[in-house]
Design an enzyme around this catalytic site. Structure first.
Site, PDB file in Angstrom:
ATOM      1  N   GLU A 104     -16.276   6.075   4.380  1.00  0.00           N
ATOM      2  CA  GLU A 104     -15.574   5.628   5.593  1.00  0.00           C
ATOM      3  C   GLU A 104     -15.498   6.789   6.566  1.00  0.00           C
ATOM      4  O   GLU A 104     -16.113   7.830   6.337  1.00  0.00           O
ATOM      5  CB  GLU A 104     -14.182   5.097   5.239  1.00  0.00           C
ATOM      6  CG  GLU A 104     -13.276   6.121   4.584  1.00  0.00           C
ATOM      7  CD  GLU A 104     -11.835   5.641   4.388  1.00  0.00           C
ATOM      8  OE1 GLU A 104     -11.378   4.783   5.165  1.00  0.00           O
ATOM      9  OE2 GLU A 104     -11.170   6.145   3.484  1.00  0.00           O
ATOM     10  N   ARG A 132       0.829  -1.202   0.000  1.00  0.00           N
ATOM     11  CA  ARG A 132       0.000   0.000   0.000  1.00  0.00           C
ATOM     12  C   ARG A 132       0.868   1.259   0.000  1.00  0.00           C
ATOM     13  O   ARG A 132       0.541   2.254  -0.652  1.00  0.00           O
ATOM     14  CB  ARG A 132      -0.938  -0.035   1.209  1.00  0.00           C
ATOM     15  CG  ARG A 132      -2.146   0.858   1.063  1.00  0.00           C
ATOM     16  CD  ARG A 132      -3.166   0.585   2.150  1.00  0.00           C
ATOM     17  NE  ARG A 132      -2.612   0.767   3.492  1.00  0.00           N
ATOM     18  CZ  ARG A 132      -3.299   0.519   4.606  1.00  0.00           C
ATOM     19  NH1 ARG A 132      -4.536   0.077   4.557  1.00  0.00           N
ATOM     20  NH2 ARG A 132      -2.747   0.715   5.786  1.00  0.00           N
ATOM     21  N   LYS A 139      -2.875   6.427   1.381  1.00  0.00           N
ATOM     22  CA  LYS A 139      -2.632   6.851   2.760  1.00  0.00           C
ATOM     23  C   LYS A 139      -1.632   7.997   2.721  1.00  0.00           C
ATOM     24  O   LYS A 139      -0.429   7.771   2.706  1.00  0.00           O
ATOM     25  CB  LYS A 139      -2.102   5.658   3.555  1.00  0.00           C
ATOM     26  CG  LYS A 139      -2.716   5.556   4.941  1.00  0.00           C
ATOM     27  CD  LYS A 139      -2.429   4.244   5.603  1.00  0.00           C
ATOM     28  CE  LYS A 139      -2.689   4.310   7.095  1.00  0.00           C
ATOM     29  NZ  LYS A 139      -4.102   4.456   7.445  1.00  0.00           N
TER      30      LYS A 139
HETATM   31  C1  LIG Z   1      -5.246   3.556   7.996  1.00  0.00           C
HETATM   32  C2  LIG Z   1      -6.606   3.847   7.513  1.00  0.00           C
HETATM   33  C3  LIG Z   1      -7.643   2.899   7.620  1.00  0.00           C
HETATM   34  C4  LIG Z   1      -7.457   1.558   8.318  1.00  0.00           C
HETATM   35  O1  LIG Z   1      -6.572   0.733   7.614  1.00  0.00           O
HETATM   36  P1  LIG Z   1      -5.783  -0.442   8.346  1.00  0.00           P
HETATM   37  O2  LIG Z   1      -4.865  -0.951   7.286  1.00  0.00           O
HETATM   38  O3  LIG Z   1      -6.787  -1.446   8.758  1.00  0.00           O
HETATM   39  O4  LIG Z   1      -5.078   0.153   9.520  1.00  0.00           O
HETATM   40  C5  LIG Z   1      -8.882   3.227   7.077  1.00  0.00           C
HETATM   41  N1  LIG Z   1      -9.118   4.436   6.488  1.00  0.00           N
HETATM   42  C6  LIG Z   1      -8.149   5.368   6.388  1.00  0.00           C
HETATM   43  C7  LIG Z   1      -8.471   6.675   5.715  1.00  0.00           C
HETATM   44  C8  LIG Z   1      -6.866   5.110   6.884  1.00  0.00           C
HETATM   45  O5  LIG Z   1      -5.912   6.047   6.780  1.00  0.00           O
END
Ligand SMILES: *Cc1c(COP(=O)(O)O)cnc(C)c1O
Length: 341
Positions: A220, A82, A184
């Site tokens: 989300e 990722r 991210k």
């Molecule tokens: C980090 C994150 C998540 C959760 O992802 P994980 O890999 O399960 O920690 C969900 N949404 C956003 C916007 C994130 O930055």
């Protein structure tokens, strides 16, 4: 090895300096081999790409102690993949998967005294990040970068038992203007700060973001994916290419199907169908799943029958199975648990 004298069960989710951090420099078109350093400060040019054009991406994972005393990390290969995707989207030269995994090994090993003991509920949060470090004034990518990993012990997400949260349906768009919602990056978080500060002022724990185009579909929250359970016990999560592909959510879907024999599906979820669900949770690395008791959509309250005062039964099974897998009390699928050696 002696663990640090830390009150593990009273840690909060905050930063604390540890002994070592990892740093690798990108210069003249290539990444160097990387090293550990004790210096927690970074000195940057005033015009650094990260400061002017927010050219930075990050990841988050955790290291912890299993029931049999091993130090492990959960699915770091997926964080590597990722991070590489996030980097490519911001024209940041990606580090190789091998370098990422090696860096995680080195920095966690060097800080093993900060890895909270089994049963404390605390973990060592691992934060890899890459940013443009040289001066850039025209709008273009930097030529030099730093790949760093800092670690910090963080407390259990739930203190004194699980407490369901209340969230509001949010009117702001979460994604930065260039469609970076599925990576991210610091940019997305900076864009969500206004909305979360406002939500907290109004008494909500989180924001439920909707799709920007139609404002009818669930996306989300600022930092976690949604997971719902239907009244007949099926697990559903929103399908969208503008949400972050949570590693926890993907793991929970697999756990639902393969360990609990539940039906699980990724599909578009409309705000209008929220009241049909029995359970709602937020999934992410930090909490695994936090139950959501209530969603408020512009004054209209939607309460989930299970989860107002405790975790719903299926959310709880998912939570217990995944944390059992992580802690070594339940056998893990191949490759999920990586030991720090
Ligand atoms: C980090 C994150 C998540 C959760 O992802 P994980 O890999 O399960 O920690 C969900 N949404 C956003 C916007 C994130 O930055």
């Amino acid at each position: 090895m002696a663990k640090k004298d830390i009150d593990w069960s009273n840690l909060s989710f905050g930063y604390q300096k540890t002994d070592y951090r990892y740093v690798s420099y990108f210069k003249d078109g290539k990444w160097d081999n990387g090293q550990l350093t004790t210096d927690e400060n970074i000195v940057l040019n005033e015009c650094a790409g990260v400061l002017q054009y927010a050219q930075t991406v990050f990841e988050g994972l955790k290291a912890y102690t299993t029931v049999d005393g091993r130090t492990v990390v959960f699915r770091p290969d997926l964080n590597a993949e990722r991070l590489i995707q996030s980097a490519e989207r911001l024209i940041i030269p990606p580090v190789s998967k091998e370098q990422f995994l090696d860096a995680v090994q080195k920095v966690v090993k060097a800080n093993e005294d900060y890895v909270p003991p089994y049963g404390s509920g605390a973990t060592l949060y691992v934060r890899p990040y890459i940013f443009g470090s040289n001066a850039v004034i025209g709008v273009k990518p930097a030529d030099e970068y730093q790949f760093r990993i800092l670690v910090t012990p963080v407390g259990p997400y739930f203190k004194g038992g699980v407490k369901p949260i209340t969230i509001r349906v949010c009117d702001y768009d979460r994604a930065a203007p260039h469609g970076t919602g599925h990576i991210k990056a610091g940019l997305n978080y900076a864009m969500s700060l206004y909305a979360i500060v406002e939500a907290h002022k109004q008494g909500y724990d989180e924001n439920m973001y909707l799709d920007a185009a139609t404002r009818t579909k669930v996306e989300e929250t600022g930092g976690a994916n949604f997971l719902f359970v239907t009244k007949d016990g099926k697990v559903v999560t929103p399908k969208s290419n503008s949400i972050l592909p949570s590693i926890t959510r993907r793991s929970l879907i697999q756990v639902a199907k393969e360990y609990l024999g539940l039906e699980a599906e990724e599909r578009e979820i409309y705000v209008d169908e929220l009241e049909d669900f029995a359970e709602c949770g937020l999934c992410g690395t930090a909490a695994v799943i936090s139950p959501v008791g209530k969603v408020v959509n512009h004054g209209k309250e939607i309460c989930f029958p299970a989860g107002m005062s405790e975790m719903g039964p299926i959310t709880k099974k998912l939570y217990e199975t995944l944390t059992g897998i992580q802690m070594g009390t339940i056998e893990a699928p191949k490759g999920w648990i990586v030991e720090i050696k």
